[in-house]
Structure formats: structure tokens, C-alpha cells
Design a protein around this motif. Structure first.
Motif, PDB file in Angstrom:
ATOM      1  N   ARG A  37     -64.084 -12.926  -9.714  1.00 60.83           N
ATOM      2  CA  ARG A  37     -63.373 -13.801 -10.648  1.00 60.83           C
ATOM      3  C   ARG A  37     -62.563 -12.936 -11.605  1.00 60.83           C
ATOM      4  O   ARG A  37     -62.822 -11.745 -11.756  1.00 60.83           O
ATOM      5  CB  ARG A  37     -64.355 -14.628 -11.497  1.00 60.83           C
ATOM      6  CG  ARG A  37     -65.260 -15.507 -10.726  1.00 60.83           C
ATOM      7  CD  ARG A  37     -64.693 -16.864 -10.685  1.00 60.83           C
ATOM      8  NE  ARG A  37     -65.638 -17.764 -10.024  1.00 60.83           N
ATOM      9  CZ  ARG A  37     -65.274 -18.872  -9.462  1.00 60.83           C
ATOM     10  NH1 ARG A  37     -64.023 -19.236  -9.473  1.00 60.83           N
ATOM     11  NH2 ARG A  37     -66.157 -19.637  -8.878  1.00 60.83           N
ATOM     12  N   ARG A  38     -61.643 -13.558 -12.320  1.00 62.40           N
ATOM     13  CA  ARG A  38     -60.959 -12.870 -13.413  1.00 62.40           C
ATOM     14  C   ARG A  38     -61.846 -12.987 -14.650  1.00 62.40           C
ATOM     15  O   ARG A  38     -62.652 -13.925 -14.774  1.00 62.40           O
ATOM     16  CB  ARG A  38     -59.596 -13.493 -13.671  1.00 62.40           C
ATOM     17  CG  ARG A  38     -58.640 -13.285 -12.510  1.00 62.40           C
ATOM     18  CD  ARG A  38     -57.232 -13.751 -12.820  1.00 62.40           C
ATOM     19  NE  ARG A  38     -57.163 -14.750 -13.869  1.00 62.40           N
ATOM     20  CZ  ARG A  38     -56.440 -15.847 -13.820  1.00 62.40           C
ATOM     21  NH1 ARG A  38     -55.738 -16.118 -12.757  1.00 62.40           N
ATOM     22  NH2 ARG A  38     -56.420 -16.697 -14.824  1.00 62.40           N
ATOM     23  N   ALA A  39     -61.691 -12.066 -15.583  1.00 61.67           N
ATOM     24  CA  ALA A  39     -62.539 -12.043 -16.774  1.00 61.67           C
ATOM     25  C   ALA A  39     -62.399 -13.324 -17.593  1.00 61.67           C
ATOM     26  O   ALA A  39     -63.391 -13.875 -18.067  1.00 61.67           O
ATOM     27  CB  ALA A  39     -62.219 -10.815 -17.634  1.00 61.67           C
ATOM     28  N   ASN A  40     -61.162 -13.819 -17.739  1.00 64.49           N
ATOM     29  CA  ASN A  40     -61.002 -15.037 -18.540  1.00 64.49           C
ATOM     30  C   ASN A  40     -61.604 -16.251 -17.834  1.00 64.49           C
ATOM     31  O   ASN A  40     -62.124 -17.157 -18.479  1.00 64.49           O
ATOM     32  CB  ASN A  40     -59.538 -15.282 -18.900  1.00 64.49           C
ATOM     33  CG  ASN A  40     -58.665 -15.550 -17.709  1.00 64.49           C
ATOM     34  OD1 ASN A  40     -58.942 -15.050 -16.618  1.00 64.49           O
ATOM     35  ND2 ASN A  40     -57.612 -16.305 -17.912  1.00 64.49           N
ATOM     36  N   GLU A  41     -61.585 -16.276 -16.513  1.00 68.66           N
ATOM     37  CA  GLU A  41     -62.230 -17.382 -15.785  1.00 68.66           C
ATOM     38  C   GLU A  41     -63.738 -17.354 -16.008  1.00 68.66           C
ATOM     39  O   GLU A  41     -64.359 -18.390 -16.219  1.00 68.66           O
ATOM     40  CB  GLU A  41     -61.962 -17.263 -14.283  1.00 68.66           C
ATOM     41  CG  GLU A  41     -60.562 -17.581 -13.853  1.00 68.66           C
ATOM     42  CD  GLU A  41     -60.419 -17.395 -12.358  1.00 68.66           C
ATOM     43  OE1 GLU A  41     -60.765 -18.338 -11.623  1.00 68.66           O
ATOM     44  OE2 GLU A  41     -59.995 -16.310 -11.943  1.00 68.66           O
TER      45      GLU A  41
END
Length: 113
Positions: A37-41
């Protein structure tokens, strides 16, 4: 092919910005990478799951302790009012203050468990 339009209840309009230390950011990025995942997700997922999970509060409030503190507060108000009227301090004030300190120590002890 164009991306499908989100329904109005799924369209994200609001932005929340917060700062992380280097260590916090590193941990978040590492965990996000592990989950692909991306960090903000990942941050969004963690926040939303924490908001949806009832009963996992960070503080412990024993209803009996809260009730007793409320009763003690009422007694303390009555003593203070009597003191203002008569100009004398009741001998029960020392015992009441000691009981308040004991309850605070008990509450702190349960919160640290």
C-alpha cells in the motif's frame, strides 16, 4: 479508458495534514510496503478502522470511582459553602482530601495497567 466516477458519498473532499517524526514515517512506510500500500492509504485505513472499532478507549473510567468522586465533590462544595458562611474549617476536610488523593492514586494506577 477513463477512471469511473465515484459516487458522491465516496468522493474524498477533505484533507487532514499531520506531521510525523523520522522514526514514525519510517515505520509507516515500512509497514505500508509490507502490505503493498502507499503510506497515506495505510494511514487512512488505520484511522478509519480505529474510528469504527467501539470499546477500545485509551483511558479507563471505573463507574464506581467516578460516582464516588462525584459524591466527594458534592461534599467538598457543601463544606466550602459552610466555611464561607461560618468562617470555620470543618475537621472532616482533612479526611476528605486524603480520600480524594487515594482515589486519584487508584485511578492513575488503573490507567497505567
Amino acid at each position: 479508458m477513463a477512471r469511473p466516477t465515484l459516487s458522491s458519498d465516496r468522493h474524498r473532499l477533505h484533507r487532514i495534514v499531520f506531521r510525523l517524526t523520522d522514526g514514525e514515517h519510517r515505520d509507516l512506510a515500512r509497514r505500508a510496503k509490507q502490505l503493498d500500500r502507499r503510506a497515506n492509504e495505510l494511514a487512512r485505513m488505520l484511522l478509519l478502522s480505529a474510528l469504527e472499532t467501539p470499546g477500545q478507549e485509551t483511558s479507563y473510567y471505573d463507574p464506581a470511582v467516578v460516582s464516588e468522586l462525584n459524591a466527594i465533590g458534592n461534599n467538598l462544595n457543601q463544606i466550602t459553602k459552610g466555611m464561607h458562611i461560618t468562617g470555620r474549617l470543618s475537621p472532616t476536610v482533612t479526611a476528605l482530601c486524603q480520600r480524594i488523593e487515594d482515589l486519584i492514586d487508584e485511578a492513575i494506577g488503573k490507567e497505567n495497567e
